[in-house]
Design a protein around this motif. Sequence first.
Motif, PDB file in Angstrom:
ATOM      1  N   LEU A   1       0.839  -1.198   0.000  1.00 24.29           N
ATOM      2  CA  LEU A   1       0.000   0.000   0.000  1.00 24.29           C
ATOM      3  C   LEU A   1       0.868   1.239   0.000  1.00 24.29           C
ATOM      4  N   SER A   2       0.354   2.276  -0.555  1.00 26.43           N
ATOM      5  CA  SER A   2       1.154   3.492  -0.641  1.00 26.43           C
ATOM      6  C   SER A   2       1.220   4.181   0.702  1.00 26.43           C
ATOM      7  N   LEU A   3       2.378   4.794   0.914  1.00 27.69           N
ATOM      8  CA  LEU A   3       2.551   5.593   2.112  1.00 27.69           C
ATOM      9  C   LEU A   3       2.028   6.999   1.868  1.00 27.69           C
ATOM     10  N   PRO A   4       1.490   7.622   2.900  1.00 28.41           N
ATOM     11  CA  PRO A   4       1.161   9.024   2.744  1.00 28.41           C
ATOM     12  C   PRO A   4       2.436   9.833   2.587  1.00 28.41           C
ATOM     13  N   ARG A   5       2.375  10.830   1.757  1.00 25.64           N
ATOM     14  CA  ARG A   5       3.525  11.704   1.584  1.00 25.64           C
ATOM     15  C   ARG A   5       3.759  12.524   2.841  1.00 25.64           C
ATOM     16  N   SER A   6       4.987  12.803   3.100  1.00 22.09           N
ATOM     17  CA  SER A   6       5.317  13.543   4.301  1.00 22.09           C
ATOM     18  C   SER A   6       6.178  14.740   3.946  1.00 22.09           C
ATOM     19  N   ALA A   7       5.910  15.813   4.619  1.00 19.15           N
ATOM     20  CA  ALA A   7       6.739  17.005   4.434  1.00 19.15           C
ATOM     21  C   ALA A   7       7.869  17.035   5.438  1.00 19.15           C
ATOM     22  N   GLN A   8       7.923  15.987   6.256  1.00 16.54           N
ATOM     23  CA  GLN A   8       8.944  15.960   7.292  1.00 16.54           C
ATOM     24  C   GLN A   8      10.336  15.884   6.685  1.00 16.54           C
ATOM     25  N   ALA A   9      11.314  16.437   7.366  1.00  8.80           N
ATOM     26  CA  ALA A   9      12.683  16.410   6.873  1.00  8.80           C
ATOM     27  C   ALA A   9      13.157  14.973   6.726  1.00  8.80           C
ATOM     28  N   ALA A  10      14.051  14.752   5.783  1.00  8.77           N
ATOM     29  CA  ALA A  10      14.558  13.415   5.541  1.00  8.77           C
ATOM     30  C   ALA A  10      15.249  12.891   6.788  1.00  8.77           C
ATOM     31  N   PRO A  11      15.008  11.656   7.151  1.00  5.08           N
ATOM     32  CA  PRO A  11      15.642  11.097   8.336  1.00  5.08           C
ATOM     33  C   PRO A  11      17.111  10.834   8.081  1.00  5.08           C
ATOM     34  N   ASP A  12      17.834  10.592   9.133  1.00  7.01           N
ATOM     35  CA  ASP A  12      19.257  10.333   9.022  1.00  7.01           C
ATOM     36  C   ASP A  12      19.506   9.119   8.143  1.00  7.01           C
ATOM     37  N   GLY A  13      20.580   9.173   7.404  1.00  5.53           N
ATOM     38  CA  GLY A  13      20.906   8.101   6.468  1.00  5.53           C
ATOM     39  C   GLY A  13      20.395   8.389   5.076  1.00  5.53           C
ATOM     40  N   ALA A  14      19.352   9.191   4.976  1.00  4.10           N
ATOM     41  CA  ALA A  14      18.797   9.499   3.660  1.00  4.10           C
ATOM     42  C   ALA A  14      19.789  10.285   2.816  1.00  4.10           C
ATOM     43  N   ALA A  15      20.535  11.152   3.449  1.00  4.11           N
ATOM     44  CA  ALA A  15      21.512  11.934   2.693  1.00  4.11           C
ATOM     45  C   ALA A  15      22.627  11.038   2.169  1.00  4.11           C
ATOM     46  N   VAL A  16      23.035  10.078   2.990  1.00  3.68           N
ATOM     47  CA  VAL A  16      24.051   9.121   2.541  1.00  3.68           C
ATOM     48  C   VAL A  16      23.549   8.379   1.315  1.00  3.68           C
TER      49      VAL A  16
ATOM     50  N   GLU B   1      14.067  11.336  -7.037  1.00  4.21           N
ATOM     51  CA  GLU B   1      13.426  12.657  -6.995  1.00  4.21           C
ATOM     52  C   GLU B   1      12.229  12.661  -6.053  1.00  4.21           C
ATOM     53  N   ILE B   2      11.485  11.587  -6.078  1.00  2.00           N
ATOM     54  CA  ILE B   2      10.332  11.483  -5.169  1.00  2.00           C
ATOM     55  C   ILE B   2      10.808  11.468  -3.714  1.00  2.00           C
ATOM     56  N   PHE B   3      11.852  10.700  -3.459  1.00  2.00           N
ATOM     57  CA  PHE B   3      12.378  10.641  -2.092  1.00  2.00           C
ATOM     58  C   PHE B   3      12.758  12.041  -1.604  1.00  2.00           C
ATOM     59  N   ALA B   4      13.436  12.780  -2.477  1.00  2.00           N
ATOM     60  CA  ALA B   4      13.892  14.115  -2.072  1.00  2.00           C
ATOM     61  C   ALA B   4      12.702  15.043  -1.851  1.00  2.00           C
ATOM     62  N   ARG B   5      11.735  14.952  -2.734  1.00  2.00           N
ATOM     63  CA  ARG B   5      10.571  15.828  -2.624  1.00  2.00           C
ATOM     64  C   ARG B   5       9.769  15.529  -1.359  1.00  2.00           C
ATOM     65  N   ASP B   6       9.619  14.237  -1.070  1.00  2.00           N
ATOM     66  CA  ASP B   6       8.715  13.837   0.004  1.00  2.00           C
ATOM     67  C   ASP B   6       9.426  13.514   1.307  1.00  2.00           C
ATOM     68  N   ALA B   7      10.734  13.723   1.342  1.00  2.00           N
ATOM     69  CA  ALA B   7      11.498  13.380   2.548  1.00  2.00           C
ATOM     70  C   ALA B   7      11.152  11.968   3.005  1.00  2.00           C
ATOM     71  N   THR B   8      11.226  11.051   2.085  1.00  2.00           N
ATOM     72  CA  THR B   8      10.849   9.662   2.353  1.00  2.00           C
ATOM     73  C   THR B   8      11.782   9.040   3.387  1.00  2.00           C
ATOM     74  N   PRO B   9      11.248   8.371   4.352  1.00  2.08           N
ATOM     75  CA  PRO B   9      12.108   7.712   5.352  1.00  2.08           C
ATOM     76  C   PRO B   9      13.082   6.745   4.687  1.00  2.08           C
ATOM     77  N   VAL B  10      14.243   6.610   5.279  1.00  5.26           N
ATOM     78  CA  VAL B  10      15.303   5.879   4.594  1.00  5.26           C
ATOM     79  C   VAL B  10      14.972   4.394   4.473  1.00  5.26           C
ATOM     80  N   ASP B  11      14.270   3.837   5.449  1.00  7.37           N
ATOM     81  CA  ASP B  11      13.921   2.424   5.317  1.00  7.37           C
ATOM     82  C   ASP B  11      12.938   2.225   4.167  1.00  7.37           C
ATOM     83  N   ARG B  12      12.072   3.189   3.990  1.00  9.23           N
ATOM     84  CA  ARG B  12      11.141   3.128   2.865  1.00  9.23           C
ATOM     85  C   ARG B  12      11.897   3.276   1.534  1.00  9.23           C
ATOM     86  N   GLN B  13      12.887   4.123   1.534  1.00 11.69           N
ATOM     87  CA  GLN B  13      13.697   4.281   0.330  1.00 11.69           C
ATOM     88  C   GLN B  13      14.382   2.965  -0.037  1.00 11.69           C
TER      89      GLN B  13
END
Lengths: 521, 440
Positions: free
Chosen positions: B22-37, B287-299
């Motif tokens: 199922l799709s996750l709701p989009r979040s405006a929350q800042a990317a969690p740690d590890g996402a930048a890596v 691009e979606i990950f960056a836009r939505d600040a997707t949690p890194v485990d979801r990424q």
Amino acid sequence: MRSLIALILLAAPALAQEPLAPKYLEETATAGLSTAYMGDWQYMVGGGAAVFDCDGDGAQDLFLSGGEAPSGLYRNLSEKGGPLRFEKRDSGLEIDAVTGAWPLDVNGDGNVDLAVLRVGANKLMRGLGDCRFDDASADWNFDGGDAWSTAFAARWEPGADWPTLAVGNYIDRKEEAFPWGSCTPNWLHMPAESGGFAPPEELLPSFCALSILFSDWAGQGFSDLRVSNDREYYKGGQEQLWHIKRHEDPRLYTEAEGWKRLRIWGMGIASRDLDADGDTELFLTSMADNKLQSLVPPPEGKPVAPVYEDQAFARGVTAHRPYTGGDLHPSTAWHAQFEDVNNDGLADLFVAKGNVSSMPDFAMKDPNNLLVQKADGKFAEMGDIAGVASMGNARGGALADFNRDGLMDLVVVNRWEPAQIWRNVTAGAGGFLQLALADEGDNRNAIGAWIEVEADGHRQRREITVGGGHGGGQLGWTHFGLGAATLAKVRVIWPDGAAGDWMELAPGFYRVTRAGAEAQP
Amino acid sequence: MPLTHRINRRALLGAAAMPLLLSLPRSAQAAPDGAAVLADWYRLVLELVRHTATYSPPVASRSFAYLGITLHEALVGGPGGLVSLAGQVQGLTPPPAAPKGLDAAFVLQGAFTTAVPALFSRTGPTGQRAMAAMAAQQDKVLSGGADAATEAASRAHGAAIAAHILAWAETDGGAEIENMGFPMEAAKDKLPSQWVPTSKVAVQQAPLLPYWGTVRTFVLASGADCGLPPPPDYSEEPGSAFYNEAKEVYDTSRSLTDEQKLIARFWSDDPMLSSTPPGHWISIVLEIFARDATPVDRQAEVLALLGIAVADAFIACWDAKFRYDLVRPLTYIRRVIDPKWEPLLNTPPFPEYPSGHSTQSGAAAGVLTALFGEGFAFEDGAHADDGLPVRPFTSFAEAANEAAISRLYGGIHFRAAIEQGLAQGACIAAKVAQLKTREA
């Protein structure tokens, strides 16, 4: 360019089907050359030879790029027809960070100067005679910039006292993690009204040029700037052809003008009018493939357009894989040059080969090519037969007649190991002409001229240019093989378009002015 | 930063139940740690794909699968509730279990610094230099983010997972690429219906990777799974189904609109000039990950499933390509309709049916729709650096359909290859979507 069939019929009607195999004798150990092209990442490209007469004795001297190590100038001491011998000279050219050099007489004083490209500021080194040089960049208002410069070309605008210089630049060397897409601007150094050079103009877009050439590609009486770019590093790039006219903004040829997008690992340009039809064929070096571009004739009534057909496959010059030594990985090609190595009247092709560094998917044992043209316009690989199939990590090089016997010798610049040199000892080679143009005015070497030669019904045309190749070029003698002909008709179309009278010349060396030809010893 | 803190932040986002994807709701929350890596390393990976000579699209898809699975497995046991794919995908044995208290960013750094140099060991000196620079740059950024013991344990776990996945990858039959994937000798005596070389490039006189259909699949039983019906019977007779398909390609090429030309070039995704078709879809999700600040485990979960989808798509597609060995439009049209015809795009050097981009785009869109939902809008700037405009899409399916039809605009595929390619991709996506990636 006409069709290959037309080439066969028109260009070489009386030549033997199987070409004479050239023969070379390696004289690296005794010739006195010690310069190697050194350095790490910033010297993975470049590394060329410049061939010119720096002391006025008629023999071609040699400058070798040293990369991060000092470069070297070698005075030619070879006896006529004898072994190749050079003497390293303290010349003022012991410059480091050199990627390449091209000779030209910048200030028209009769002494050959040297445009030296570097990782850092480029330099215009002024010839002082007797193979001595000083840095004239400041005197000539030449801004050498601070880039990773890799390609050079020059021409004289009609009526200009000073040449127009083009410099091709490569990657932004400060980009470590993401160098891709960081191609830095190429430069155009136009003559200043007051003499010397105006501040350089950026030639944008720039796509990491590794070879550039001013050439009258269609025989129209004016030159454009062809740029061969390394697709490894550009984003949105392609090969380029620029309209460059004095007092006008440079502009690219467009698709509407017939230009067709080509994206290769462009590394070197060799040009030659292979079929003597008035336009030049271009050999473009790359990786795993090379191109032989031949101009497609325009439809009836239409103007000429830069539309090319790739004839490399049909004519046997893809040179995409080692032909000897057992390494079957794809090849990496750098400097290329057309010259007639067996003097049969047909231009042959030398290609320098060498792995970029240690790329395992490309040949590590990558022999240089010597592709000898046959009467049918196709080429046969004879590097191994000729004895020049070196496995050194080659970059630049030059085919030139160092011992003045009319046979084109070969020098190759290698990365991390000294340059190699071979003497052409082909027995039974045909006759030759070696012509040195000397024009009036500031363009003393007649850059932009065409030489036409006819012998035994076979026509040849050569354009006098400064640029192309990989990391180096030549100035001075222009060579023509004559086959069995004992007499050749020769004329020069001078840079201003004036056609000289046809002259009948026996094989040999000649200095050619607008007044005629004078035999040289 | 302590891992427990990150757990709590991510827990707020919730984790989708993966069997249903199922799709996750989009979040405006800042990317969690590890996402930048992850973002930085993947940006480099896309460049390495573009600049490594062996990385044709099938090879690229394989690396995207193994790298995505590496990240997913590396985060198993962490706060997101990911579960291992071991036992679900062919040949994957349980990887080393995660010790408690790891730092996700260091785990990922350990995984990337082991996996990427191995997957791109054959890249050139610039790529080697870039990988070293990226490792050093990330080390610098991460410095001080965890106590020494946590950092060391986290790096070691990431590296151990990567080593486990790399060892598994070595056995799939796709690890060794010779001559950039081209056989040294070309088949002779081909029938008019069969593929023949279309290029004047000498190494391309034999078709790319003819064995790729036998490479070990991830979720498909084999390359023959999700098989396709044959293409229309070959015929040079005007009015025949085959002729009509060729005529459609020919006629379309002669009346292309600017928009159609742009679409063809946007999805061209040429190897060595782009990150290839599978890399294009990786770019989309990044691009979606960056836009939505997707949690890194979801990424990691998305990258694993997308990688598996495109990798199996290329294996199945290649199985069909060499099963049917169909002639390209360039050859047929020049032979039968117009000897001087020039398509907009360069014709790829392998058989025509089905369209690889269509199959893998169908698979990618199917999996991403399962993950993010129908009607998930996004913008695609995969080629912005190359000067092509950003294209908006209202759904993954819309993008896949455009990618597929682009091959007809480009003059390199017939319609049957496009439509059947999409269908084959959908079949593959449905199987990938059955993977269990999270705790129930």
